[in-house]
Motif scaffolding. Structure first.
Motif, PDB file in Angstrom:
ATOM      1  N   LEU A   4      27.032  40.230  42.675  1.00  0.00           N
ATOM      2  CA  LEU A   4      26.774  39.291  41.578  1.00  0.00           C
ATOM      3  C   LEU A   4      26.690  37.880  42.132  1.00  0.00           C
ATOM      4  O   LEU A   4      27.599  37.420  42.830  1.00  0.00           O
ATOM      5  CB  LEU A   4      27.884  39.355  40.525  1.00  0.00           C
ATOM      6  CG  LEU A   4      27.745  38.373  39.355  1.00  0.00           C
ATOM      7  CD1 LEU A   4      26.519  38.695  38.506  1.00  0.00           C
ATOM      8  CD2 LEU A   4      28.998  38.371  38.495  1.00  0.00           C
ATOM      9  N   LEU A   5      25.603  37.208  41.807  1.00  0.00           N
ATOM     10  CA  LEU A   5      25.425  35.806  42.144  1.00  0.00           C
ATOM     11  C   LEU A   5      25.287  35.049  40.835  1.00  0.00           C
ATOM     12  O   LEU A   5      24.346  35.262  40.082  1.00  0.00           O
ATOM     13  CB  LEU A   5      24.175  35.608  43.012  1.00  0.00           C
ATOM     14  CG  LEU A   5      23.831  34.175  43.412  1.00  0.00           C
ATOM     15  CD1 LEU A   5      25.001  33.498  44.124  1.00  0.00           C
ATOM     16  CD2 LEU A   5      22.593  34.162  44.300  1.00  0.00           C
ATOM     17  N   LEU A   9      33.259  37.569  37.630  1.00  0.00           N
ATOM     18  CA  LEU A   9      33.315  37.277  39.060  1.00  0.00           C
ATOM     19  C   LEU A   9      34.657  37.708  39.651  1.00  0.00           C
ATOM     20  O   LEU A   9      34.697  38.367  40.697  1.00  0.00           O
ATOM     21  CB  LEU A   9      33.092  35.776  39.311  1.00  0.00           C
ATOM     22  CG  LEU A   9      31.673  35.254  39.140  1.00  0.00           C
ATOM     23  CD1 LEU A   9      31.675  33.738  38.987  1.00  0.00           C
ATOM     24  CD2 LEU A   9      30.794  35.682  40.299  1.00  0.00           C
ATOM     25  N   ALA A  10      35.753  37.347  38.994  1.00  0.00           N
ATOM     26  CA  ALA A  10      37.092  37.707  39.479  1.00  0.00           C
ATOM     27  C   ALA A  10      37.281  39.220  39.512  1.00  0.00           C
ATOM     28  O   ALA A  10      37.831  39.770  40.469  1.00  0.00           O
ATOM     29  CB  ALA A  10      38.161  37.047  38.610  1.00  0.00           C
ATOM     30  N   SER A  11      36.830  39.889  38.476  1.00  0.00           N
ATOM     31  CA  SER A  11      36.961  41.344  38.397  1.00  0.00           C
ATOM     32  C   SER A  11      36.217  42.031  39.535  1.00  0.00           C
ATOM     33  O   SER A  11      36.761  42.922  40.207  1.00  0.00           O
ATOM     34  CB  SER A  11      36.440  41.832  37.045  1.00  0.00           C
ATOM     35  OG  SER A  11      36.453  43.241  36.980  1.00  0.00           O
ATOM     36  N   LEU A  12      34.990  41.634  39.759  1.00  0.00           N
ATOM     37  CA  LEU A  12      34.203  42.238  40.836  1.00  0.00           C
ATOM     38  C   LEU A  12      34.783  41.906  42.207  1.00  0.00           C
ATOM     39  O   LEU A  12      34.832  42.767  43.098  1.00  0.00           O
ATOM     40  CB  LEU A  12      32.746  41.796  40.742  1.00  0.00           C
ATOM     41  CG  LEU A  12      31.959  42.374  39.564  1.00  0.00           C
ATOM     42  CD1 LEU A  12      30.598  41.695  39.432  1.00  0.00           C
ATOM     43  CD2 LEU A  12      31.797  43.879  39.703  1.00  0.00           C
ATOM     44  N   GLY A  59      36.446  44.359  45.475  1.00  0.00           N
ATOM     45  CA  GLY A  59      35.858  44.359  46.803  1.00  0.00           C
ATOM     46  C   GLY A  59      34.374  44.072  46.865  1.00  0.00           C
ATOM     47  O   GLY A  59      33.764  44.166  47.930  1.00  0.00           O
ATOM     48  N   HIS A  60      33.784  43.696  45.742  1.00  0.00           N
ATOM     49  CA  HIS A  60      32.357  43.360  45.741  1.00  0.00           C
ATOM     50  C   HIS A  60      32.142  41.958  46.304  1.00  0.00           C
ATOM     51  O   HIS A  60      32.998  41.086  46.168  1.00  0.00           O
ATOM     52  CB  HIS A  60      31.788  43.427  44.324  1.00  0.00           C
ATOM     53  CG  HIS A  60      31.759  44.803  43.760  1.00  0.00           C
ATOM     54  ND1 HIS A  60      30.721  45.677  43.972  1.00  0.00           N
ATOM     55  CD2 HIS A  60      32.665  45.463  42.993  1.00  0.00           C
ATOM     56  CE1 HIS A  60      30.971  46.808  43.353  1.00  0.00           C
ATOM     57  NE2 HIS A  60      32.137  46.716  42.756  1.00  0.00           N
ATOM     58  N   ARG A  61      30.986  41.738  46.887  1.00  0.00           N
ATOM     59  CA  ARG A  61      30.618  40.415  47.368  1.00  0.00           C
ATOM     60  C   ARG A  61      30.053  39.631  46.183  1.00  0.00           C
ATOM     61  O   ARG A  61      29.087  40.064  45.544  1.00  0.00           O
ATOM     62  CB  ARG A  61      29.568  40.540  48.468  1.00  0.00           C
ATOM     63  CG  ARG A  61      29.219  39.222  49.115  1.00  0.00           C
ATOM     64  CD  ARG A  61      28.308  39.468  50.323  1.00  0.00           C
ATOM     65  NE  ARG A  61      28.193  38.254  51.092  1.00  0.00           N
ATOM     66  CZ  ARG A  61      27.039  37.762  51.521  1.00  0.00           C
ATOM     67  NH1 ARG A  61      25.908  38.384  51.277  1.00  0.00           N
ATOM     68  NH2 ARG A  61      27.016  36.654  52.219  1.00  0.00           N
ATOM     69  N   VAL A  62      30.652  38.484  45.872  1.00  0.00           N
ATOM     70  CA  VAL A  62      30.210  37.650  44.752  1.00  0.00           C
ATOM     71  C   VAL A  62      30.112  36.197  45.205  1.00  0.00           C
ATOM     72  O   VAL A  62      30.811  35.773  46.117  1.00  0.00           O
ATOM     73  CB  VAL A  62      31.157  37.764  43.526  1.00  0.00           C
ATOM     74  CG1 VAL A  62      31.168  39.176  42.975  1.00  0.00           C
ATOM     75  CG2 VAL A  62      32.571  37.332  43.870  1.00  0.00           C
ATOM     76  N   THR A  95      22.163  41.631  43.903  1.00  0.00           N
ATOM     77  CA  THR A  95      21.689  42.746  43.083  1.00  0.00           C
ATOM     78  C   THR A  95      21.520  42.253  41.650  1.00  0.00           C
ATOM     79  O   THR A  95      20.516  42.504  41.004  1.00  0.00           O
ATOM     80  CB  THR A  95      22.701  43.910  43.125  1.00  0.00           C
ATOM     81  OG1 THR A  95      22.885  44.292  44.489  1.00  0.00           O
ATOM     82  CG2 THR A  95      22.223  45.090  42.310  1.00  0.00           C
ATOM     83  N   VAL A  96      22.542  41.523  41.177  1.00  0.00           N
ATOM     84  CA  VAL A  96      22.549  40.991  39.816  1.00  0.00           C
ATOM     85  C   VAL A  96      22.754  39.487  39.896  1.00  0.00           C
ATOM     86  O   VAL A  96      23.568  39.002  40.682  1.00  0.00           O
ATOM     87  CB  VAL A  96      23.680  41.635  38.975  1.00  0.00           C
ATOM     88  CG1 VAL A  96      23.749  41.030  37.580  1.00  0.00           C
ATOM     89  CG2 VAL A  96      23.498  43.152  38.896  1.00  0.00           C
ATOM     90  N   VAL A  97      22.008  38.763  39.062  1.00  0.00           N
ATOM     91  CA  VAL A  97      22.165  37.313  38.946  1.00  0.00           C
ATOM     92  C   VAL A  97      22.604  37.020  37.517  1.00  0.00           C
ATOM     93  O   VAL A  97      22.087  37.618  36.569  1.00  0.00           O
ATOM     94  CB  VAL A  97      20.839  36.587  39.259  1.00  0.00           C
ATOM     95  CG1 VAL A  97      20.909  35.117  38.897  1.00  0.00           C
ATOM     96  CG2 VAL A  97      20.477  36.754  40.731  1.00  0.00           C
ATOM     97  N   ALA A  98      23.563  36.129  37.359  1.00  0.00           N
ATOM     98  CA  ALA A  98      24.006  35.694  36.031  1.00  0.00           C
ATOM     99  C   ALA A  98      23.730  34.204  35.900  1.00  0.00           C
ATOM    100  O   ALA A  98      23.984  33.434  36.827  1.00  0.00           O
ATOM    101  CB  ALA A  98      25.495  35.972  35.844  1.00  0.00           C
TER     102      ALA A  98
END
Length: 185
Positions: free
Chosen positions: A24-25, A42-45, A49-52, A117-120
């Protein structure tokens, strides 16, 4: 409140690098927009362990309180609290965000580099003109990042989805993410 826009999944394996993608960006017109609009996500991801990451389009220099320096320090601290992996500021000028070719290329280059992958980004219906302009710019930059003939470095990148978050105004969400375990952050 988030809504989602679907993007085509047209990927050409020979033009896509194997570099680790960003899950997530979040794109904010101003430092603090991403935190206000989708900080819990953002905090949850990040906790999973996701790259944000976050890209601020301006320094927030026209803000009614603080200074660009104070806002930069607040953004740094907020990013550390949320656990983001990186944060950039494209310094497009507060109150001056426009969907220009120059700005599209700046943002598209970041998409190619960080491979989200996903943009917000902010919902287009918002009382602040920079928020609405950011939405149009993000959509245009996502397209530019996937076009092989654009004057950009690196391999093409296709953003899979664009999420829209609300800051000032309210929209009917198309889905809801439970972030209650991250309210403290």
């Amino acid at each position: 409140v988030l809504t989602v826009e679907r993007r085509a999944k047209q990927r050409s394996p020979d033009l896509i690098s194997n570099r680790k993608e960003t899950t997530l960006l979040a794109i904010g017109a101003h430092p603090d927009d991403a935190e206000l609009g989708c900080g819990g996500l953002l905090a949850s991801l990040a906790d999973k362990g996701h790259r944000v990451g976050i890209i601020d389009l301006t320094r927030g220099e026209m803000g009614s309180s603080g200074s660009p320096e104070i806002r930069a320090e607040e953004a740094r601290r907020a990013g550390a609290i949320l656990g983001i992996d990186f944060r950039l500021n494209l310094d497009m000028g507060d109150g001056q965000i426009v969907d220009s070719q120059e700005n599209r290329l700046k943002l598209a280059q970041a998409f190619r580099e960080y491979k989200p992958t996903v943009v917000a980004t902010s919902h287009p219906i918002d009382r602040h003109p920079d928020h609405s302009a950011a939405t149009a710019l993000v959509k245009a930059a996502a397209l530019a990042a996937r076009l092989p003939k654009m004057p950009l470095n690196g391999s093409i990148h296709c953003v899979t989805r664009i999420l829209l978050y609300c800051i000032h105004d309210v929209a009917t969400p198309s889905f809801i993410v439970d972030i209650s375990s991250h309210f403290e952050k």
